[in-house]
Design a protein around this motif. Structure first.
Motif, PDB file in Angstrom:
ATOM      1  N   ASP A 202       0.828  -1.208   0.000  1.00  0.00           N
ATOM      2  CA  ASP A 202       0.000   0.000   0.000  1.00  0.00           C
ATOM      3  C   ASP A 202       0.862   1.257   0.000  1.00  0.00           C
ATOM      4  O   ASP A 202       0.566   2.242   0.688  1.00  0.00           O
ATOM      5  N   GLY A 203       1.960   1.210  -0.746  1.00  0.00           N
ATOM      6  CA  GLY A 203       2.834   2.359  -0.894  1.00  0.00           C
ATOM      7  C   GLY A 203       3.801   2.577   0.248  1.00  0.00           C
ATOM      8  O   GLY A 203       4.591   3.522   0.221  1.00  0.00           O
ATOM      9  N   VAL A 204       3.778   1.700   1.251  1.00  0.00           N
ATOM     10  CA  VAL A 204       4.662   1.843   2.410  1.00  0.00           C
ATOM     11  C   VAL A 204       5.758   0.779   2.342  1.00  0.00           C
ATOM     12  O   VAL A 204       5.466  -0.422   2.222  1.00  0.00           O
ATOM     13  N   GLU A 205       7.011   1.210   2.370  1.00  0.00           N
ATOM     14  CA  GLU A 205       8.110   0.245   2.358  1.00  0.00           C
ATOM     15  C   GLU A 205       8.084  -0.578   3.645  1.00  0.00           C
ATOM     16  O   GLU A 205       7.876  -0.040   4.742  1.00  0.00           O
ATOM     17  N   VAL A 206       8.304  -1.887   3.491  1.00  0.00           N
ATOM     18  CA  VAL A 206       8.288  -2.788   4.646  1.00  0.00           C
ATOM     19  C   VAL A 206       9.608  -3.548   4.714  1.00  0.00           C
ATOM     20  O   VAL A 206      10.155  -3.960   3.699  1.00  0.00           O
ATOM     21  N   ALA A 207      10.108  -3.675   5.941  1.00  0.00           N
ATOM     22  CA  ALA A 207      11.358  -4.407   6.158  1.00  0.00           C
ATOM     23  C   ALA A 207      11.113  -5.756   6.818  1.00  0.00           C
ATOM     24  O   ALA A 207      11.976  -6.626   6.792  1.00  0.00           O
ATOM     25  N   THR A 208       9.946  -5.907   7.427  1.00  0.00           N
ATOM     26  CA  THR A 208       9.618  -7.158   8.107  1.00  0.00           C
ATOM     27  C   THR A 208       8.222  -7.611   7.703  1.00  0.00           C
ATOM     28  O   THR A 208       7.394  -6.817   7.224  1.00  0.00           O
ATOM     29  N   PHE A 209       7.959  -8.888   7.923  1.00  0.00           N
ATOM     30  CA  PHE A 209       6.638  -9.429   7.607  1.00  0.00           C
ATOM     31  C   PHE A 209       5.586  -8.848   8.541  1.00  0.00           C
ATOM     32  O   PHE A 209       4.425  -8.665   8.158  1.00  0.00           O
ATOM     33  N   ALA A 210       5.991  -8.521   9.770  1.00  0.00           N
ATOM     34  CA  ALA A 210       5.052  -7.944  10.737  1.00  0.00           C
ATOM     35  C   ALA A 210       4.528  -6.603  10.247  1.00  0.00           C
ATOM     36  O   ALA A 210       3.339  -6.277  10.403  1.00  0.00           O
ATOM     37  N   GLU A 211       5.394  -5.794   9.647  1.00  0.00           N
ATOM     38  CA  GLU A 211       4.969  -4.504   9.116  1.00  0.00           C
ATOM     39  C   GLU A 211       3.957  -4.696   7.985  1.00  0.00           C
ATOM     40  O   GLU A 211       2.942  -3.986   7.905  1.00  0.00           O
ATOM     41  N   ALA A 212       4.229  -5.653   7.109  1.00  0.00           N
ATOM     42  CA  ALA A 212       3.306  -5.929   6.007  1.00  0.00           C
ATOM     43  C   ALA A 212       1.972  -6.455   6.531  1.00  0.00           C
ATOM     44  O   ALA A 212       0.899  -6.054   6.058  1.00  0.00           O
ATOM     45  N   SER A 213       2.033  -7.339   7.523  1.00  0.00           N
ATOM     46  CA  SER A 213       0.809  -7.921   8.079  1.00  0.00           C
ATOM     47  C   SER A 213      -0.073  -6.863   8.716  1.00  0.00           C
ATOM     48  O   SER A 213      -1.302  -6.907   8.603  1.00  0.00           O
ATOM     49  N   ALA A 214       0.530  -5.878   9.384  1.00  0.00           N
ATOM     50  CA  ALA A 214      -0.242  -4.822  10.037  1.00  0.00           C
ATOM     51  C   ALA A 214      -1.038  -4.022   9.007  1.00  0.00           C
ATOM     52  O   ALA A 214      -2.201  -3.661   9.238  1.00  0.00           O
ATOM     53  N   ILE A 215      -0.416  -3.741   7.872  1.00  0.00           N
ATOM     54  CA  ILE A 215      -1.113  -2.988   6.827  1.00  0.00           C
ATOM     55  C   ILE A 215      -2.237  -3.831   6.226  1.00  0.00           C
ATOM     56  O   ILE A 215      -3.352  -3.338   5.998  1.00  0.00           O
ATOM     57  N   ILE A 216      -1.968  -5.099   5.993  1.00  0.00           N
ATOM     58  CA  ILE A 216      -2.974  -5.992   5.403  1.00  0.00           C
ATOM     59  C   ILE A 216      -4.158  -6.154   6.343  1.00  0.00           C
ATOM     60  O   ILE A 216      -5.313  -6.149   5.912  1.00  0.00           O
ATOM     61  N   ARG A 217      -3.905  -6.291   7.640  1.00  0.00           N
ATOM     62  CA  ARG A 217      -4.993  -6.455   8.613  1.00  0.00           C
ATOM     63  C   ARG A 217      -5.919  -5.236   8.612  1.00  0.00           C
ATOM     64  O   ARG A 217      -7.127  -5.367   8.839  1.00  0.00           O
ATOM     65  N   ASP A 218      -5.363  -4.054   8.352  1.00  0.00           N
ATOM     66  CA  ASP A 218      -6.166  -2.829   8.374  1.00  0.00           C
ATOM     67  C   ASP A 218      -6.793  -2.515   7.017  1.00  0.00           C
ATOM     68  O   ASP A 218      -7.415  -1.452   6.854  1.00  0.00           O
ATOM     69  N   SER A 219      -6.625  -3.414   6.042  1.00  0.00           N
ATOM     70  CA  SER A 219      -7.088  -3.120   4.679  1.00  0.00           C
ATOM     71  C   SER A 219      -8.078  -4.160   4.178  1.00  0.00           C
ATOM     72  O   SER A 219      -8.118  -4.475   2.978  1.00  0.00           O
ATOM     73  N   ALA A 220      -8.904  -4.686   5.069  1.00  0.00           N
ATOM     74  CA  ALA A 220      -9.877  -5.710   4.680  1.00  0.00           C
ATOM     75  C   ALA A 220     -10.832  -5.176   3.604  1.00  0.00           C
ATOM     76  O   ALA A 220     -11.441  -4.110   3.761  1.00  0.00           O
ATOM     77  N   GLY A 221     -10.928  -5.922   2.494  1.00  0.00           N
ATOM     78  CA  GLY A 221     -11.848  -5.550   1.414  1.00  0.00           C
ATOM     79  C   GLY A 221     -11.349  -4.460   0.503  1.00  0.00           C
ATOM     80  O   GLY A 221     -12.013  -4.133  -0.492  1.00  0.00           O
ATOM     81  N   GLU A 222     -10.208  -3.873   0.789  1.00  0.00           N
ATOM     82  CA  GLU A 222      -9.654  -2.805  -0.049  1.00  0.00           C
ATOM     83  C   GLU A 222      -8.585  -3.379  -0.979  1.00  0.00           C
ATOM     84  O   GLU A 222      -7.822  -4.254  -0.597  1.00  0.00           O
ATOM     85  N   THR A 223      -8.522  -2.867  -2.192  1.00  0.00           N
ATOM     86  CA  THR A 223      -7.478  -3.275  -3.136  1.00  0.00           C
ATOM     87  C   THR A 223      -6.268  -2.374  -2.932  1.00  0.00           C
ATOM     88  O   THR A 223      -6.371  -1.140  -3.064  1.00  0.00           O
ATOM     89  N   ILE A 224      -5.150  -2.965  -2.603  1.00  0.00           N
ATOM     90  CA  ILE A 224      -3.937  -2.199  -2.307  1.00  0.00           C
ATOM     91  C   ILE A 224      -2.795  -2.694  -3.185  1.00  0.00           C
ATOM     92  O   ILE A 224      -2.711  -3.880  -3.539  1.00  0.00           O
ATOM     93  N   PRO A 225      -1.873  -1.794  -3.564  1.00  0.00           N
ATOM     94  CA  PRO A 225      -0.724  -2.202  -4.374  1.00  0.00           C
ATOM     95  C   PRO A 225       0.333  -2.894  -3.519  1.00  0.00           C
ATOM     96  O   PRO A 225       0.558  -2.505  -2.371  1.00  0.00           O
ATOM     97  N   VAL A 226       0.939  -3.919  -4.060  1.00  0.00           N
ATOM     98  CA  VAL A 226       2.018  -4.643  -3.391  1.00  0.00           C
ATOM     99  C   VAL A 226       3.178  -4.778  -4.370  1.00  0.00           C
ATOM    100  O   VAL A 226       2.973  -5.205  -5.512  1.00  0.00           O
TER     101      VAL A 226
END
Length: 441
Positions: A202-226
């Motif tokens: 979602d346009g945010v650089e991630v260094a860990t899987f936890a960072e990516a998971s936090a964004i995904i958890r908050d984006s239910a039903g939304e289409t986000i770029p990866v």
């Protein structure tokens, strides 16, 4: 879990405990000998002697029951009063116990003026001797935690995808296989593959899987770029996390319950992918930090030990689940070691689990032995400090030096403490056999 691996885990724990006990007693032995105290025995275990060898004035050996150890120092207490060295003790059971303790102590003396006895040492030297055992357990725990955290490392999820689920299985269903009715997992539908490294979500650089998971958890039903890195190139994908309902947890990871006692739920985004896990080595001081954090946690258990043992007994009798953070006997620790060794996990994970368990047991030995009650090391330290206070008081007020403290008078208290420890030990052993704490439920 295999029976052989389970037994190996128990054996490894027993060996580790034997080493811990040996180091504990070595912590008493070395300063005692350095201070000139005559040491008759250095034994690992209790009961019948399996093997022993005498070197100089000290007999070294192993006994049949590896649940403790001891060194036999000459003159732990001052000699009995001359009038008490003959005849039977009056006053009943406890008076007899006191006299028996005095007579046993007298047998280690070579006359009333024996210079190589423990009770004649200056107070600070007696404290050093008695603290030597627990401190060895503390140092051993630091070494073990340092190996665990700085040599092996802590498992951490990386930003690399290990696997991608084929479908979304409702969390309420106890199955792992997909059916025709299950929707395709969002990660698979987006084109994510095992081996991809997440660069941004979602346009945010991630260094860990936890960072990516936090964004995904908050984006239910939304289409986000990866954006992922694949075969050295960056690939842009579109991910639409599915909405799943899961139990709500607090900052400590515990499930949040409502006024009715039912678990609260929350809707979160779900992609359906797992991260690769690798061991990340911690700074060299992490082992020491972890040790003292464990000391604080164990101290919190020790001061509530009678209550917690009572709760354990109630749980066992009523068939309720035991507190996973409650006390264990050596039997319970053995069961956990067996489960760790037989777990369906990489060998390094199992080794780490056994090292962590042994380190925690050494912390428990350190804290437990500091309890200021005889016959524990802390009790002997308390006696020495009390004598030091009496001597200082006499010196301040220019009074004659007081006689050495006769700790044999505390034998009745020691007897009560031993009985209480045995009773709590029996309760925990029975509970660990009938209603054990399991790592895997």
């Amino acid at each position: 879990m295999t029976v052989v691996a389970f037994i190996i885990g128990i054996v490894l724990l027993v060996v580790g405990l034997a080493v811990s006990i040996a180091l504990h007693e070595l912590g008493h032995l070395v300063p005692a000998k350095r201070f000139g105290v005559r040491v008759g025995q250095y034994m690992i275990g209790f009961g019948p002697t399996l093997w022993s060898r005498r070197r100089g004035e000290t007999e070294y050996g192993f006994k049949a029951i590896p649940l403790g150890g001891y060194i036999s120092m000459a003159g732990m207490y001052p000699p009995s009063p001359k009038e008490a060295r003959s005849g039977r003790a009056g006053g009943g059971f406890f008076a007899t116990m006191v006299q028996d303790a005095r007579l046993a102590n007298d047998e280690t003396l070579e006359g009333d003026d024996d210079p190589r006895v423990f009770y004649r040492l200056p107070v600070w030297k007696r404290v050093v001797v008695m603290l030597g055992g627990p401190v060895m357990n503390l140092l051993f725990a630091i070494v073990l935690f340092t190996i665990l955290l700085s040599a092996i490392g802590v498992q951490a999820a990386t930003s690399t995808v290990q696997s991608v689920s084929e479908c979304v299985i409702p969390p309420t269903e106890q199955r792992t296989e997909c059916t025709a009715d299950d929707p395709v997992a969002p990660a698979a539908e987006a084109g994510l593959r095992a081996g991809d490294t997440l660069v941004s979500v979602d346009g945010v650089e991630v260094a860990t899987f936890a960072e990516a998971s936090a964004i995904i958890r908050d984006s239910a039903g939304e289409t986000i770029p990866v954006v992922v890195e694949r075969d050295g190139e960056q690939v842009s994908l579109s991910l639409t996390p599915a909405t799943v309902t899961v139990p709500e947890t607090d900052a400590t990871g515990r499930v949040v319950t409502g006024p009715d006692g039912e678990a609260q739920t929350v809707d979160v985004g779900y992609a359906g992918m797992r991260a690769e896990v690798e061991y990340v080595r911690q700074p060299i001081w992490a082992g020491t930090t972890a040790t003292f954090e464990n000391v604080g946690a164990v101290a919190g258990v020790i001061w509530r030990l009678p209550v917690m043992v009572w709760d354990t007994a109630v749980s066992t009798i009523t068939g309720q689940e035991r507190d996973p953070n409650g006390p264990l006997s050596v039997v319970g620790a053995g069961v956990l070691a067996g489960e760790v060794a037989a777990a369906d996990a990489p060998v390094l994970n199992r080794i780490s689990g056994l090292i962590g368990l042994l380190a925690s047991l050494n912390v428990a030995l350190f804290v437990f032995n500091l309890i200021p009650l005889l016959p524990l090391d802390g009790g002997h330290v308390a006696v020495a400090l009390w004598e030091g206070i009496k001597r200082t008081w006499a010196k301040l007020f220019r009074r004659p030096p007081p006689k050495p403290v006769d700790a044999t008078k505390l034998v009745p208290v020691t007897f009560v403490v031993v009985i209480a420890l045995i009773a709590m030990g029996v309760v925990l052993i029975v509970s660990d056999l009938v209603n054990p704490i399991s790592l895997f439920g």
